[in-house]
Enzyme design. Structure first.
Site, PDB file in Angstrom:
ATOM      1  N   ASP A   1       0.732  -1.319   0.042  1.00  0.00           N
ATOM      2  CA  ASP A   1       0.085   0.084   0.014  1.00  0.00           C
ATOM      3  C   ASP A   1       0.850   1.229  -0.015  1.00  0.00           C
ATOM      4  O   ASP A   1       1.960   1.191   0.697  1.00  0.00           O
ATOM      5  CB  ASP A   1      -1.084  -0.108   1.391  1.00  0.00           C
ATOM      6  CG  ASP A   1      -1.969   1.207   1.264  1.00  0.00           C
ATOM      7  OD1 ASP A   1      -2.660   1.075   0.322  1.00  0.00           O
ATOM      8  OD2 ASP A   1      -1.692   2.156   1.762  1.00  0.00           O
TER       9      ASP A   1
ATOM     10  N   GLU B   1       0.913   5.736   0.218  1.00  0.00           N
ATOM     11  CA  GLU B   1       0.284   6.731   0.332  1.00  0.00           C
ATOM     12  C   GLU B   1       0.979   7.952  -0.471  1.00  0.00           C
ATOM     13  O   GLU B   1       2.496   8.073  -0.569  1.00  0.00           O
ATOM     14  CB  GLU B   1       0.426   7.262   1.821  1.00  0.00           C
ATOM     15  CG  GLU B   1      -0.387   6.243   2.774  1.00  0.00           C
ATOM     16  CD  GLU B   1      -1.975   5.904   2.593  1.00  0.00           C
ATOM     17  OE1 GLU B   1      -2.374   6.953   1.942  1.00  0.00           O
ATOM     18  OE2 GLU B   1      -2.267   5.151   2.999  1.00  0.00           O
TER      19      GLU B   1
ATOM     20  N   HIS C   1      -5.898   4.698   6.437  1.00  0.00           N
ATOM     21  CA  HIS C   1      -5.119   5.614   5.505  1.00  0.00           C
ATOM     22  C   HIS C   1      -3.792   5.759   5.985  1.00  0.00           C
ATOM     23  O   HIS C   1      -3.094   6.980   5.616  1.00  0.00           O
ATOM     24  CB  HIS C   1      -5.811   7.073   5.443  1.00  0.00           C
ATOM     25  CG  HIS C   1      -7.141   6.794   4.852  1.00  0.00           C
ATOM     26  ND1 HIS C   1      -7.858   5.921   3.704  1.00  0.00           N
ATOM     27  CD2 HIS C   1      -8.695   7.273   5.360  1.00  0.00           C
ATOM     28  CE1 HIS C   1      -8.745   6.021   3.354  1.00  0.00           C
ATOM     29  NE2 HIS C   1      -9.515   6.684   4.466  1.00  0.00           N
TER      30      HIS C   1
ATOM     31  N   ASP D   1      -3.460  -0.230   6.481  1.00  0.00           N
ATOM     32  CA  ASP D   1      -4.286  -0.800   5.378  1.00  0.00           C
ATOM     33  C   ASP D   1      -3.611  -1.765   4.766  1.00  0.00           C
ATOM     34  O   ASP D   1      -4.230  -2.723   4.269  1.00  0.00           O
ATOM     35  CB  ASP D   1      -4.158   0.488   4.212  1.00  0.00           C
ATOM     36  CG  ASP D   1      -5.298   1.872   4.552  1.00  0.00           C
ATOM     37  OD1 ASP D   1      -5.696   1.367   6.042  1.00  0.00           O
ATOM     38  OD2 ASP D   1      -5.181   2.750   3.917  1.00  0.00           O
TER      39      ASP D   1
END
Length: 201
Positions: free
Chosen positions: A14, A16, A172, A177
């Site tokens: 994941d 960001e 988040h 996540d």
């Protein structure tokens, strides 16, 4: 592992980011969860690795994206962020190790909306001239899998539908996540052990 996924090693990722454009928006955080088969032949989480990443030179930072992930200042020293190149090298190292241990030929990215994560990883690797262990375009996308198995495509709802816990206050962050996506993927895969018998045909 190599027999279960046709020589591929599933690795959950994941990211960001500072926006949706992998070419120009900053990669700010990346988490990796490796998986393994336990003694019972069930897929389980192995280890989690993550890095906070400094925006690359000239990258774009969309205020709305930073607000969404709850990041006020990507350059804040408390983030202990490192360069893209350093982050990728450290995060790819355990993946390459697992490839050798399992005898798999290539890692395959597992993610929720996996194409988004793969694009950012690919672009960062290209910028930094670091060889990526991931397949160029194939992924295991838990959006599609959860939609098929549970009728849910939103990560939080799919996780709950799978009988797992979800904490909105931790959502988040790349680590949370990624670990929840890993648990969801393992739960789905482990529901279909009958598929293992077909590899003997």
């Amino acid at each position: 592992m190599k027999d279960r996924f046709r020589g591929f090693l599933p690795v959950v990722v994941d990211v960001e980011t500072g926006g949706f454009n992998a070419d120009k928006d900053a990669l700010l955080e990346m988490a990796v969860v490796t998986l393994e088969m336990n003694a019972a032949g069930r897929l389980v989480r192995s280890a989690t690795f993550d890095k906070n990443i400094l925006p690359f030179a000239g990258s774009n930072l969309e205020p709305s994206a930073l607000k969404f992930i709850g990041m006020d200042d990507p350059f804040h020293p408390f983030r202990e962020a490192v360069s893209e190149k350093e982050a990728l090298k450290e995060l790819f190292a355990p993946i390459n190790h697992h490839l050798k241990v399992t005898g798999c030929t290539r890692a395959i990215l597992v993610g929720h909306n996996a194409f988004f994560d793969l694009n950012f990883v690919k672009k960062a690797a290209e910028r930094c001239h670091v060889k990526s262990p991931f397949h160029e375009f194939s992924t295991f996308d838990t959006v599609s899998l959860a939609g098929l198995v549970y009728g849910q495509t939103v990560l939080a709802k799919a996780v709950v539908k799978a009988g797992l816990e979800w904490d909105n206050s931790q959502a988040h962050s790349a680590v949370y996540d990624t670990e929840k996506t890993a648990d969801l993927f393992c739960t789905i895969v482990n529901q279909f052990p009958i598929l293992l018998e077909r590899f003997d045909d």
